[in-house]
Enzyme design. Structure first.
Site, PDB file in Angstrom:
ATOM      1  N   SER A  20       0.808  -1.222   0.000  1.00 55.94           N
ATOM      2  CA  SER A  20       0.000   0.000   0.000  1.00 55.94           C
ATOM      3  C   SER A  20       0.840   1.270   0.000  1.00 55.94           C
ATOM      4  CB  SER A  20      -0.929  -0.016   1.219  1.00 55.94           C
ATOM      5  OG  SER A  20      -1.799  -1.125   1.175  1.00 55.94           O
ATOM      6  N   CYS A  48      -1.963  -6.099   2.802  1.00 58.08           N
ATOM      7  CA  CYS A  48      -3.375  -5.730   2.932  1.00 58.08           C
ATOM      8  C   CYS A  48      -4.228  -6.387   1.858  1.00 58.08           C
ATOM      9  CB  CYS A  48      -3.524  -4.217   2.876  1.00 58.08           C
ATOM     10  SG  CYS A  48      -5.246  -3.695   3.002  1.00 58.08           S
ATOM     11  N   CYS A  53      -5.865  -7.333   5.200  1.00 58.62           N
ATOM     12  CA  CYS A  53      -7.147  -6.652   5.450  1.00 58.62           C
ATOM     13  C   CYS A  53      -8.267  -7.090   4.524  1.00 58.62           C
ATOM     14  CB  CYS A  53      -6.979  -5.140   5.293  1.00 58.62           C
ATOM     15  SG  CYS A  53      -5.391  -4.463   5.759  1.00 58.62           S
ATOM     16  N   LYS A  56      -9.264 -10.923   4.632  1.00 55.71           N
ATOM     17  CA  LYS A  56      -9.740 -11.183   5.996  1.00 55.71           C
ATOM     18  C   LYS A  56     -11.119 -10.565   6.220  1.00 55.71           C
ATOM     19  CE  LYS A  56      -7.613  -8.983   9.189  1.00 55.71           C
ATOM     20  NZ  LYS A  56      -6.499  -8.536  10.045  1.00 55.71           N
ATOM     21  N   GLY A 183      -3.248 -12.168  21.205  1.00 54.09           N
ATOM     22  CA  GLY A 183      -4.296 -11.309  21.756  1.00 54.09           C
ATOM     23  C   GLY A 183      -4.436  -9.979  21.052  1.00 54.09           C
ATOM     24  N   TYR A 185      -4.885  -7.594  17.190  1.00 59.22           N
ATOM     25  CA  TYR A 185      -5.835  -7.485  16.084  1.00 59.22           C
ATOM     26  C   TYR A 185      -6.024  -8.819  15.350  1.00 59.22           C
ATOM     27  CZ  TYR A 185      -5.732  -2.280  15.545  1.00 59.22           C
ATOM     28  OH  TYR A 185      -5.857  -0.928  15.686  1.00 59.22           O
ATOM     29  N   ILE A 186      -4.910  -9.375  14.874  1.00 58.70           N
ATOM     30  CA  ILE A 186      -4.982 -10.510  13.960  1.00 58.70           C
ATOM     31  C   ILE A 186      -5.554 -11.736  14.649  1.00 58.70           C
ATOM     32  CG2 ILE A 186      -3.608 -12.055  12.501  1.00 58.70           C
ATOM     33  CD1 ILE A 186      -1.686  -9.704  12.051  1.00 58.70           C
ATOM     34  N   GLU A 189      -9.337 -11.184  15.371  1.00 62.85           N
ATOM     35  CA  GLU A 189     -10.170 -11.228  14.173  1.00 62.85           C
ATOM     36  C   GLU A 189     -10.309 -12.644  13.627  1.00 62.85           C
ATOM     37  OE1 GLU A 189      -9.545  -6.637  12.627  1.00 62.85           O
ATOM     38  OE2 GLU A 189      -8.292  -8.221  11.775  1.00 62.85           O
ATOM     39  N   GLY A 268       2.675 -11.643  16.624  1.00 59.15           N
ATOM     40  CA  GLY A 268       3.478 -10.468  16.292  1.00 59.15           C
ATOM     41  C   GLY A 268       3.975 -10.485  14.866  1.00 59.15           C
ATOM     42  N   HIS A 442     -32.249   9.325  14.660  1.00 61.20           N
ATOM     43  CA  HIS A 442     -33.028   8.358  15.450  1.00 61.20           C
ATOM     44  C   HIS A 442     -33.917   7.506  14.545  1.00 61.20           C
ATOM     45  CE1 HIS A 442     -35.145   6.871  18.995  1.00 61.20           C
ATOM     46  NE2 HIS A 442     -36.281   7.085  18.348  1.00 61.20           N
ATOM     47  N   GLU A 447     -26.584   7.392  17.761  1.00 57.66           N
ATOM     48  CA  GLU A 447     -27.133   8.615  18.348  1.00 57.66           C
ATOM     49  C   GLU A 447     -26.699   8.767  19.806  1.00 57.66           C
ATOM     50  OE1 GLU A 447     -31.499   8.628  19.394  1.00 57.66           O
ATOM     51  OE2 GLU A 447     -31.430   6.748  18.264  1.00 57.66           O
TER      52      GLU A 447
END
Length: 465
Positions: A20, A48, A53, A56, A183, A185-186, A189, A268, A442, A447
């Site tokens: 990227s 990514c 990303c 996934k 523990g 993000y990866i 997910e 990691g 609403h 909200e």
């Protein structure tokens, strides 16, 4: 006159890495009139697009249909027992990745960037060598945008039996039982994905809560939600992995054993710097093995820059893109600017989803002094008919002296979409009064962000660890 001023260069910019950050830098630099070559040894698009990303998130979508089918009954739909086919998802997902890769290639070509399918290494401050062809290219400026790779840490006996977030996309079938270690993000997910798709999932993490560095209450709420969806084991480590027939036996630190069909280690990532030639030109890596740069992404060698995960500033795709763009504008466009890493909206595509911008409560207390915290916890409207045991948590963290909103945290459906819009306001320096005078949409969950009026009762600070 220096050698740089008299030397002949083949190109103005040579980009090493087609992810990227590198792609954005190459395209913008070419748009400024620079001659650009880009070398990518694997597939254009980087982590990514190819194995991160994008594929996934497609798998996240697939998993969430399970909840949708289950919830439909509460709204009067009669849905036959659904069946999931891994092969179909994999084929459709991989086809979309290939389509996006082709778009990246096409956009680079249209921008006038020459793309080389080869590994490039640095030989001197202005020279790169293409490993397969042996060609040497002289460049006025070199940009390192090689990203990072997953690692299995700590290395334990039998670690070769486990896969990482790279190989997970190559699985031929959905594992009936899977152990996910980590523990962040990866890990979070993928554990959510496999649990939703029907795998008997165990998520194991050595810490006492998931997602280190996030707001403490968000972490606690996610753990509670995940404990209902899978076998969540915190404060636990793997001692060894052994092959046991057709299964993998994971022996834990307390001597207990879990038998699974697959082990995914997501503990990691490390910058892709091995053999790149950085030490040859005098660029010393930092303690994390990353390339040190200044705010304009320039290394200790003036002609060499670096962006994205290889710098370990903020390992997120949008950050790599921004850094690549800023680099190109600064060096080739005559418009110097630097990326602000202080306020980064981000999402974790767990189920429930998390969206965050700014400081968590614990960090805000340390950095901002006196703060006010506004909280809303509620059952989402959809769950009133579906019957799902689901809760939403929203928090606004406000610096008391200035009334400035310094953090917003959302756990619940579409949290990532919500936080992107909220991130604009927080980045602009919105105050709590600005939130208060915004009219609510609403009925929506979001909200709540503009209707919270009373600070939460002061609680004991939650440890950040």
């Amino acid at each position: 006159m220096s050698r740089d001023e008299t030397d002949t260069f083949d190109v103005d910019l040579f980009v090493i890495g087609g992810g990227s950050g590198g792609v954005r830098a190459a395209r913008i630099a070419a748009g400024h009139g620079a001659t650009v070559r880009l070398a990518e040894e694997y597939r254009v698009g980087g982590t990514c697009v190819i194995r991160g990303c994008v594929p996934k998130k497609l798998m996240v979508y697939a998993g969430r249909f399970a909840d949708e089918f289950e919830d439909a009954a509460g709204f009067g739909w009669q849905v036959a027992p659904p069946q999931f086919d891994w092969a179909t998802l994999r084929a459709r997902r991989d086809a979309e990745v290939t389509r996006l890769e082709s778009i990246y290639d096409t956009n680079l070509m249209r921008a006038g960037v020459e793309v080389i399918a080869d590994r490039a290494v640095i030989e001197d401050p202005h020279t790169v060598r293409l490993v397969r062809s042996g060609e040497r290219v002289r460049a006025r400026t070199i940009l390192v945008a090689v990203g990072a790779h997953p690692v299995k840490e700590p290395l334990i006996p039998g670690a070769e039996l486990a896969i990482t977030s790279n190989e997970v996309f190559e699985l031929e079938s959905l594992p009936a039982r899977i152990l996910v270690v980590g523990g962040g993000y990866i890990a979070v997910e993928f554990a959510g994905i496999f649990a939703a798709l029907g795998s008997r999932t165990t998520l194991l993490h050595r810490g006492d809560r998931l997602l280190r560095g996030f707001d403490g209450e968000i972490r606690q709420a996610l753990g509670e939600a995940y404990a209902k969806r899978m076998d969540l084991r915190l404060g636990t480590t793997v001692h060894r992995l052994d092959r046991r027939g057709g299964a993998i036996a994971a022996t834990l630190h307390d001597g207990s054993v879990i038998e699974v069909d697959q082990v995914l280690v997501a503990t990691g990532r490390r910058p892709n710097v091995a053999g790149l030639g950085l030490e040859r030109v005098g660029i010393a890596l930092d303690a994390a093995g990353a390339v040190p740069v200044d705010r304009f992404s320039q290394t200790a060698v003036p002609s060499i820059y670096a962006v994205g995960d290889v710098t370990n500033r903020a390992a997120l795709t949008p950050i790599a893109i921004r850094e690549g763009h800023a680099f190109a504008d600064t060096v080739f466009g005559g418009r110097p600017w630097a990326v602000d890493h202080a306020l980064i909206p981000t999402a974790v595509f767990s189920t429930p989803e998390i969206g965050v911008v700014g400081h968590g409560e614990e960090v805000a207390r340390r950095l901002c002094g006196e703060i006010d915290v506004y909280e809303a916890r509620f059952r989402p409207m959809k769950a009133t008919l579906s019957g799902r045991d689901e809760r939403v948590l929203m928090k606004i963290v406000v610096e008391r002296a200035s009334d400035r909103v310094v953090g917003v945290h959302v756990l619940g459906h579409d949290a990532g979409e919500i936080i992107q819009a909220v991130g604009i306001a927080v980045t602009m320096g919105a105050t709590k009064a600005d939130f208060d005078r915004t009219i609510a949409v609403h009925p929506t969950a979001s909200e709540e962000l503009v209707t919270m009026r009373t600070p939460a009762v002061v609680k004991q600070p939650v440890a950040v660890g």
